[in-house]
Design a protein around this motif. Structure first.
Motif, PDB file in Angstrom:
ATOM      1  N   ASP A   1       0.860  -1.187   0.000  1.00 45.42           N
ATOM      2  CA  ASP A   1       0.000   0.000   0.000  1.00 45.42           C
ATOM      3  C   ASP A   1       0.896   1.237   0.000  1.00 45.42           C
TER       4      ASP A   1
ATOM      5  N   GLY B   1       0.115   4.213   0.117  1.00 41.49           N
ATOM      6  CA  GLY B   1      -0.365   5.205   1.082  1.00 41.49           C
ATOM      7  C   GLY B   1       0.157   4.969   2.485  1.00 41.49           C
TER       8      GLY B   1
ATOM      9  N   ALA C   1      -3.754   4.218  10.723  1.00 37.97           N
ATOM     10  CA  ALA C   1      -3.811   3.616   9.381  1.00 37.97           C
ATOM     11  C   ALA C   1      -3.231   2.197   9.399  1.00 37.97           C
TER      12      ALA C   1
ATOM     13  N   THR D   1      -5.582  -0.081  -0.186  1.00 38.06           N
ATOM     14  CA  THR D   1      -5.495   1.390  -0.258  1.00 38.06           C
ATOM     15  C   THR D   1      -6.193   1.952   0.987  1.00 38.06           C
TER      16      THR D   1
ATOM     17  N   ALA E   1      -6.858   4.625   3.898  1.00 34.90           N
ATOM     18  CA  ALA E   1      -6.753   6.083   4.061  1.00 34.90           C
ATOM     19  C   ALA E   1      -5.687   6.399   5.102  1.00 34.90           C
ATOM     20  N   ASN E   2      -4.795   7.313   4.777  1.00 35.30           N
ATOM     21  CA  ASN E   2      -3.724   7.692   5.710  1.00 35.30           C
ATOM     22  C   ASN E   2      -3.513   9.199   5.627  1.00 35.30           C
ATOM     23  N   GLU E   3      -4.579   9.933   5.989  1.00 34.04           N
ATOM     24  CA  GLU E   3      -4.513  11.390   5.818  1.00 34.04           C
ATOM     25  C   GLU E   3      -4.019  12.108   7.077  1.00 34.04           C
TER      26      GLU E   3
END
Ligand code: FAD
Length: 315
Positions: A63, A65, A73, A172, A174-176
Motif C-alpha cells: 500500500d 499510502g 492507518a 489502499t 486512508a492515511n490522511e
C-alpha cells in the motif's frame, strides 16, 4: 486457526524485534498445534527472513499510502487481513501504538510488555513486566481474543525454520492524518532498544568531551551507547540515548553503567538487563546493589584500560 504476528520493518528491513515476535508466536502455535501467520506492510526484505523463525504464512500488504507510519492507518490495515484470535506485536514504539488501536477495533484483550511464553492457553495467561520493570504481573486475557506485545530482548529470536508461503495483499488504506515534512536520522549508531550490549554513562564522566572513551568501549564490544537523564538534559548527549523511567526502557544481554549513581528512575529503564556491570568510584553508589559485577574505581583509568584489554583478546 493460525497465531498471527505483526512483523515490523524499518525502511523495508525487518527489525530484530519482529523475529522475536515470530519466535514468541511460534511458541504459542506449538502449544496449540497451530501455525504462525505474519502480517507485514511494504517490506523490501524477503519473507524467507520470517520463515526462518517459524512463520508458515506471510501476508505482505502493499500500500503506497502506508509509506508514512500512522498508528491508526496501520491498525486499519492489519485489521483488514487479521482474522484470528491471537496476534503478537513487538513492544517497539511504533508497534505498541498500533496494538491498542487494533484491540479497540477487535474488542480483544490487550496485554503489553510480555516476557515469557504463555503459562496457560485457556484462558490465555502470561507473565508481563510491571511497575517499570520492578515487578512482574501474571495477566489473564478475557473475552474473545487477545493481542500481546512482547518486551524486546526478553524472549529472544529463536531460529526455527519452516517452509512458508507468501500472499500479496494490495490495499489502499486512508492515511490522511500523518504528513511527513522531513526525515532526519538522529544517529547512525546501533538502535538502542535492539542492541544486545549497551555501554551507558552518566554525570561521572564530567563533560561531553570525555565521551570518546565510552564510544571506543562501545565500538570494541559492538554495543550501542546510552546515558542518564541529566546527561541528555544538559545536552552532553542526544535525548535518543536517555534511558530510564522517563527515557527508553531497554533489556540488553549486557548493560555497562559508567559513572551512573543508580537512582531508582534510572534503574526503572535498565533493570531487566540480563547482566549489569557497574563502574563507579563511590563504593556506596546505589547501582552496586543491582549489579551482577561491580568495579569500584575511576572510570577515566578503567575504561581505556578495559578497552585495550578487550581489543587484545579480540586480536
Ligand atoms: C520524575 C523523575 C524522572 C526521572 N527519570 C530519569 C530517567 O529516566 N533516567 C535517569 O537516568 N534519571 C532519571 N531521573 C533522575 C535521577 O533521579 C537521577 O538524578 C539521575 O539518574 C542521576 O544521573 P547520574 O547517575 O548520571 O548522575 P549522579 O547522580 O550525579 O551520579 C554520578 C555518579 O558518577 C560517579 N562518579 C563520579 N566520578 C566518577 C569517576 N571518575 N569514575 C566513576 N564514577 C564516577 C559518582 O560516584 C556518582 O555515583 C529522574 C528523576 C525524576 C525526579
Amino acid at each position: 486457526m493460525a497465531v498471527f504476528i505483526y512483523a515490523e520493518n524499518i525502511n523495508g528491513h525487518y527489525k530484530k524485534a519482529a523475529f522475536e515476535a515470530v519466535s514468541y508466536a511460534k511458541s504459542i502455535a506449538d502449544k496449540s498445534g497451530e501455525t504462525v501467520t505474519a502480517i507485514t506492510i511494504n517490506p523490501t526484505d524477503s519473507s524467507d527472513a520470517l520463515y526462518k523463525y517459524g512463520a508458515t504464512n506471510v501476508i505482505n500488504i502493499k500500500d503506497e499510502g502506508l509509506k508514512n507510519f500512522s498508528a491508526k492507518a496501520y491498525a486499519n490495515a492489519v485489521n483488514e487481513v487479521f482474522d484470528g484470535k491471537i496476534i503478537v506485536f513487538p513492544h517497539t514504539t511504533d508497534a505498541s501504538s498500533v496494538a491498542p488501536m487494533l484491540a479497540i477495533q477487535k474488542e480483544f484483550s490487550l496485554i503489553t510488555n510480555v516476557v515469557e511464553s504463555p503459562e496457560n492457553m485457556s484462558p490465555l495467561t502470561v507473565k508481563r513486566n510491571s511497575f517499570s520493570g520492578k515487578g512482574f504481573m501474571h495477566a489473564k486475557a478475557e473475552g474473545d481474543g487477545a493481542i500481546i506485545t512482547v518486551s524486546q530482548n526478553s524472549f529472544g529470536a529463536k531460529e526455527n525454520a519452516v517452509s512458508g508461503t507468501e500472499e500479496i495483499k494490495n490495499l489502499t488504506i486512508a492515511n490522511e492524518d500523518t504528513k511527513v515534512i522531513s526525515h532526519e536520522q538522529a544517529s547512525t549508531a546501533l538502535d538502542l532498544k535492539e542492541a544486545e550490549i549497551v555501554v551507558s554513562a552518566g554525570r561521572g564522566m564530567k563533560g561531553p568531551e570525555n565521551w570518546g572513551m565510552i564510544e571506543n568501549l562501545a565500538g570494541v564490544l559492538g554495543a550501542a551507547t546510552a546515558c542518564s537523564k541529566p546527561v541528555s538534559d544538559i545536552g552532553w548527549r542526544p535525548h535518543s540515548e536517555h534511558v530510564g523511567q522517563t527515557g527508553k526502557a531497554i533489556s540488553p544481554n549486557l548493560y555497562v553503567a559508567v559513572g551512573i549513581s543508580g537512582a531508582i528512575q534510572h534503574l526503572a529503564g535498565v533493570n531487566s538487563s540480563k547482566t549489569i556491570v557497574v563502574i563507579n568510584s563511590d563504593p556506596e553508589a546505589p547501582f552496586f546493589k543491582s549489579a551482577d559485577y561491580g568495579v569500584v574505581g575511576d572510570a577515566f583509568q578503567i575504561i581505556p584500560a578495559l578497552t585495550e584489554k578487550i581489543k587484545a583478546i579480540q586480536q
